[in-house]
Design an enzyme around this catalytic site. Structure first.
Site, PDB file in Angstrom:
ATOM      1  N   GLY A   1       0.883  -1.095  -0.007  1.00  0.00           N
ATOM      2  CA  GLY A   1      -0.086   0.104   0.031  1.00  0.00           C
ATOM      3  C   GLY A   1       0.900   1.116   0.017  1.00  0.00           C
ATOM      4  O   GLY A   1       0.614   2.122   0.936  1.00  0.00           O
ATOM      5  N   ALA A   2       1.707   1.322  -0.829  1.00  0.00           N
ATOM      6  CA  ALA A   2       2.802   2.431  -1.025  1.00  0.00           C
ATOM      7  C   ALA A   2       2.227   3.677  -1.301  1.00  0.00           C
ATOM      8  O   ALA A   2       2.621   4.785  -0.880  1.00  0.00           O
ATOM      9  CB  ALA A   2       3.911   2.075  -1.950  1.00  0.00           C
TER      10      ALA A   2
ATOM     11  N   TYR B   1      -2.088   6.622   2.457  1.00  0.00           N
ATOM     12  CA  TYR B   1      -1.680   7.434   3.404  1.00  0.00           C
ATOM     13  C   TYR B   1      -0.663   7.121   4.528  1.00  0.00           C
ATOM     14  O   TYR B   1       0.187   7.587   4.750  1.00  0.00           O
ATOM     15  CB  TYR B   1      -3.134   8.080   4.136  1.00  0.00           C
TER      16      TYR B   1
ATOM     17  N   ASN C   1      -1.466  -7.058  -6.198  1.00  0.00           N
ATOM     18  CA  ASN C   1      -2.393  -6.584  -5.186  1.00  0.00           C
ATOM     19  C   ASN C   1      -2.954  -7.486  -4.177  1.00  0.00           C
ATOM     20  O   ASN C   1      -2.395  -8.692  -4.237  1.00  0.00           O
ATOM     21  CB  ASN C   1      -3.856  -5.896  -6.111  1.00  0.00           C
TER      22      ASN C   1
ATOM     23  N   TYR D   1     -16.416  -1.916   7.142  1.00  0.00           N
ATOM     24  CA  TYR D   1     -15.087  -1.584   7.279  1.00  0.00           C
ATOM     25  C   TYR D   1     -14.489  -2.371   8.677  1.00  0.00           C
ATOM     26  O   TYR D   1     -13.406  -3.151   8.658  1.00  0.00           O
ATOM     27  CB  TYR D   1     -14.857  -0.111   7.591  1.00  0.00           C
TER      28      TYR D   1
ATOM     29  N   LYS E   1     -11.423  -5.285   9.173  1.00  0.00           N
ATOM     30  CA  LYS E   1     -10.319  -5.136   9.888  1.00  0.00           C
ATOM     31  C   LYS E   1     -10.357  -6.213  10.929  1.00  0.00           C
ATOM     32  O   LYS E   1      -9.364  -6.970  11.282  1.00  0.00           O
ATOM     33  CB  LYS E   1     -10.260  -3.722  10.722  1.00  0.00           C
TER      34      LYS E   1
END
Length: 335
Positions: A8-9, A12, A61, A153, A157
């Site tokens: 996930g470069a 954020y 991915n 979400y 997680k």
């Protein structure tokens, strides 16, 4: 030179992790989903006076095996940051499938490539949504994926983090694992993308939220979240541990007060009671997603594991709020 793979470069948190790792002398491999976004990462790092000589970017991915071998080759550590996040109310598959598959895939390749340690980015979303409603939580608490009120979400997680711990147990500890569970992550972005979580501040500072609703978050700076990942990677005392991160709990009225005191006059002056906020939630999509949490205090502020074990020293949340507000202003978003 030790090498770290950061998934996930372009994200954020992921980009901040890469920034700090390079500045600390690590070689870094980063993953992107779209090769055309590689230049975005390079430009962001160079603009912040960070050398990219020891950075390599790979395209792969969460849902396919292709590219993982190349990205993880010769790496010593893995920071698995990538996971779906969005304010829009996508269906469950948008969040859960890539999050869980991504964790399983990342750990499968970590084992294959003899990674020493994995640090996984989770969230307080994997802590707060227990069936029993509480005010104060810590790392021993777990969200229940079968909780009827859990968001897609939070479910993603929770299931992803559980999959990581189950992998470690089932595979007989092929590497060390530590997990970071941040609250609402705010602070300046390194690229032109403010990030989803900064919208909580953006809405207030731009006047899009004209009144302060009774909504509380724990706040933590993105730079301190990245630092916690690296401290956990470096410190063997973090092995097998979860670390909930929040510098301070603030209600929206507190955020608005900080902003107005520092010259951001579009921040709301007035607060509304809970009953009115619930009516407003029917007309404001961002607020509708928070409906189950309006008026509730849910906190991990009292947890100190990160400070005690990692020596983590977060900056004040007020500083982070003002840094975001200034960046929003610099980007021309305050009309």
């Amino acid at each position: 030179m030790e090498k770290v793979l950061v998934t996930g470069a372009t994200g954020y948190i992921g980009l901040h992790c890469i920034h700090q790792l390079l500045n600390q002398g690590y070689a870094v491999n980063g993953s992107v989903r779209s090769p055309e976004r590689k230049s975005e990462i390079i430009d962001a790092l160079i603009s912040h006076d960070t050398s990219v000589d020891n950075l390599n970017l790979f395209t792969f991915n969460l849902t396919e095996d292709d590219g993982w071998d190349e990205g993880m080759e010769d790496c010593d550590y893995l920071l698995h940051v990538a996971s779906p996040i969005a304010l829009e109310n996508h269906n469950e598959d948008f969040f859960v499938k890539p999050a869980v598959e991504g964790v399983k895939r990342a750990l499968k390749f970590a084992k294959k490539h003899n990674i020493k340690k994995v640090v996984l980015t989770s969230s307080v979303a994997a802590i707060f949504d227990s069936i029993e409603e509480k005010t104060y939580y810590d790392e021993s608490d777990w969200s229940d994926p079968n909780n009827p009120t859990i968001s897609h979400y939070a479910k993603s997680k929770t299931l992803a983090e559980k999959a990581a711990w189950e992998f470690i147990e089932k595979e007989n500890n092929p590497f060390e694992l530590a997990v970071i569970n941040p609250a609402l992550v705010i602070g300046p972005t390194l690229s032109g993308d403010l990030g989803e979580s900064n919208k909580a501040i953006q809405m207030v500072v731009t006047g899009k939220m004209p009144v302060a609703v009774p909504l509380q978050f724990g706040y933590v700076d993105v730079r301190d979240v990245a630092a916690a990942h690296i401290l956990a990677m470096q410190n063997p005392k973090s092995n097998g541990e979860r670390f909930a991160l929040a510098e301070k709990d603030l209600w929206y009225k507190d955020v608005a007060k900080v902003l107005r005191k520092n010259g951001f006059k579009k921040a709301p002056m007035f607060s509304v009671p809970l009953w009115m906020a619930k009516i407003m939630a029917n007309f404001i999509k961002e607020l509708k997603l928070t409906l189950p949490y309006l008026g509730r205090l849910r906190s991990v502020e009292k947890t100190s594991k990160a400070k005690d074990i990692l020596g983590w020293k977060p900056r004040p949340a007020e500083e982070s709020i003002l840094d975001v507000a200034q960046q929003v202003k610099d980007m021309g978003m305050i009309k």
